[in-house]
Design a protein around this motif. Structure first.
Motif, PDB file in Angstrom:
ATOM      1  N   UNK A  53     -24.873  -8.325  13.884  1.00 31.16           N
ATOM      2  CA  UNK A  53     -24.705  -6.875  13.840  1.00 31.16           C
ATOM      3  C   UNK A  53     -23.731  -6.497  12.705  1.00 31.16           C
ATOM      4  N   UNK A  54     -24.177  -6.697  11.476  1.00 32.10           N
ATOM      5  CA  UNK A  54     -23.357  -6.513  10.280  1.00 32.10           C
ATOM      6  C   UNK A  54     -22.729  -5.124  10.214  1.00 32.10           C
ATOM      7  N   UNK A  55     -23.404  -4.148  10.789  1.00 32.05           N
ATOM      8  CA  UNK A  55     -22.927  -2.771  10.710  1.00 32.05           C
ATOM      9  C   UNK A  55     -21.636  -2.552  11.490  1.00 32.05           C
ATOM     10  N   UNK A  56     -21.248  -3.489  12.335  1.00 34.34           N
ATOM     11  CA  UNK A  56     -20.032  -3.357  13.144  1.00 34.34           C
ATOM     12  C   UNK A  56     -18.802  -3.926  12.450  1.00 34.34           C
ATOM     13  N   UNK A  57     -18.937  -4.316  11.193  1.00 34.33           N
ATOM     14  CA  UNK A  57     -17.815  -4.890  10.441  1.00 34.33           C
ATOM     15  C   UNK A  57     -17.444  -3.913   9.321  1.00 34.33           C
ATOM     16  N   UNK A  69     -27.558   2.936  -0.331  1.00 36.97           N
ATOM     17  CA  UNK A  69     -28.411   3.117   0.836  1.00 36.97           C
ATOM     18  C   UNK A  69     -27.885   2.366   2.057  1.00 36.97           C
ATOM     19  N   UNK A  70     -27.285   1.195   1.840  1.00 36.26           N
ATOM     20  CA  UNK A  70     -26.746   0.413   2.952  1.00 36.26           C
ATOM     21  C   UNK A  70     -25.613   1.155   3.660  1.00 36.26           C
ATOM     22  N   UNK A  71     -24.827   1.941   2.920  1.00 39.52           N
ATOM     23  CA  UNK A  71     -23.770   2.742   3.540  1.00 39.52           C
ATOM     24  C   UNK A  71     -24.387   3.704   4.541  1.00 39.52           C
ATOM     25  N   UNK A  77     -26.461   3.345  12.075  1.00 40.92           N
ATOM     26  CA  UNK A  77     -26.389   2.347  13.158  1.00 40.92           C
ATOM     27  C   UNK A  77     -25.147   2.569  14.024  1.00 40.92           C
ATOM     28  N   UNK A  78     -24.013   2.786  13.393  1.00 38.88           N
ATOM     29  CA  UNK A  78     -22.782   3.003  14.155  1.00 38.88           C
ATOM     30  C   UNK A  78     -22.866   4.266  14.996  1.00 38.88           C
ATOM     31  N   UNK A  79     -23.361   5.331  14.403  1.00 35.46           N
ATOM     32  CA  UNK A  79     -23.466   6.588  15.145  1.00 35.46           C
ATOM     33  C   UNK A  79     -24.443   6.480  16.309  1.00 35.46           C
TER      34      UNK A  79
END
Length: 107
Positions: A53-57, A69-71, A77-79
């Motif tokens: 879950x890369x978005x949690x780092x 775009x990844x930002x 994902x976080x929201x």
């Protein structure tokens, strides 16, 4: 695979939905407090293979540190997990930072 990489992958896999950890926090708990950039490299090269879950780092300032775009993808994902992200891409670490029980506070 070396022990630091194994521990890093494990820590990232265990970040619960709706929580975040910092690159430096993960590095410290995995055994090398000066290896925050190595955590970023592990995320970049192994996220797909290990379904991380890369978005949690995020970075130590509580910010999304990737661009483009990844930002936008990370923010969405976080929201979707209930993490509030400000318009300038910041997350309240006091509210959302995860502290694994075994690793102490990691900071």
């Amino acid at each position: 695979m070396n022990m630091f990489t194994e521990k890093t992958i494990y820590l990232i896999q265990t970040i619960p939905e709706g929580k975040v950890m910092t690159y430096g926090q993960i590095a410290k708990i995995a055994g090398n407090p000066r290896a925050a950039r190595q955590v970023a490299r592990i995320l970049h090269s192994m996220s797909r293979k290990y379904r991380l879950p890369w978005h949690r780092v995020i970075n130590a300032k509580g910010e999304i540190s990737i661009q483009g775009e990844q930002l936008h993808t990370q923010k969405i994902h976080l929201e979707m997990e209930g993490v509030q992200v400000t318009d300038d891409n910041k997350i309240d670490l006091g509210r959302y930072q995860y502290y694994p029980e075994e690793g102490g506070d990691g900071e």
